[in-house]
Design a protein around this motif. Structure first.
Motif, mmCIF file in Angstrom:
data_model
loop_
_atom_site.group_PDB
_atom_site.id
_atom_site.type_symbol
_atom_site.label_atom_id
_atom_site.label_comp_id
_atom_site.label_asym_id
_atom_site.label_seq_id
_atom_site.Cartn_x
_atom_site.Cartn_y
_atom_site.Cartn_z
ATOM 1 N N TYR A 56 0.830 -1.199 0.000
ATOM 2 C CA TYR A 56 0.000 0.000 0.000
ATOM 3 C C TYR A 56 0.869 1.255 0.000
ATOM 4 C CZ TYR A 56 -3.008 3.659 1.868
ATOM 5 O OH TYR A 56 -3.656 4.840 2.071
ATOM 6 N N ASN A 80 -7.983 1.407 -1.878
ATOM 7 C CA ASN A 80 -7.013 1.335 -0.788
ATOM 8 C C ASN A 80 -7.408 0.313 0.273
ATOM 9 O OD1 ASN A 80 -5.493 3.282 -2.017
ATOM 10 N ND2 ASN A 80 -6.357 4.963 -0.835
ATOM 11 N N LEU A 84 -5.398 -3.122 1.397
ATOM 12 C CA LEU A 84 -4.952 -3.340 2.774
ATOM 13 C C LEU A 84 -5.487 -4.635 3.366
ATOM 14 C CD1 LEU A 84 -5.155 0.185 4.389
ATOM 15 C CD2 LEU A 84 -3.131 -1.197 4.050
#
Length: 116
Positions: A56, A80, A84
């Motif tokens: 990330y 995102n 993750l």
């Protein structure tokens, strides 16, 4: 896979030095278990998502530079949160890891009981 590891260590021990078979057998069994433990452990860590934060951070850092240099018309990058919390599943993780652990434990028990 455990049986193959034991057979391979027995064959190598007999080929290298038949006079001290038991010592070489334990040594080769432990040496054969090490790659299994290392590869299985690495796959286990990847499955749990330990490197997701690193991926990330690299993607966030380097996408800013690429976006400013190149106009992107390709598919959208991963969200995102999806990046993750993504998990992987490898079919051979547990067999490889357990084979290495079993071989290492057997060689350790044999070395302690026979040579001590």
């Amino acid at each position: 896979m455990t049986g193959i590891g034991i057979a391979a260590s027995a064959a190598l021990a007999f080929l290298v030095n038949p006079s001290s078979f038991l010592l070489k057998f334990v040594d080769f069994m432990f040496l054969i278990s090490l790659p299994f433990v290392i590869v299985g452990g690495f796959l286990f860590i990847i499955e749990r998502g330990a490197f997701n934060i690193t991926r990330y951070a690299f993607r966030k850092t380097f996408n800013k530079k690429e976006a400013s240099l190149i106009e992107e018309e390709e598919e959208q990058p991963l969200d995102n949160k999806e990046l993750l919390y993504r998990t992987y599943s490898f079919r051979l993780t547990y067999p490889i890891l357990l084979t290495g652990i079993v071989l290492a434990v057997i060689s350790t028990i044999m070395s302690v009981t026979v040579f001590v």
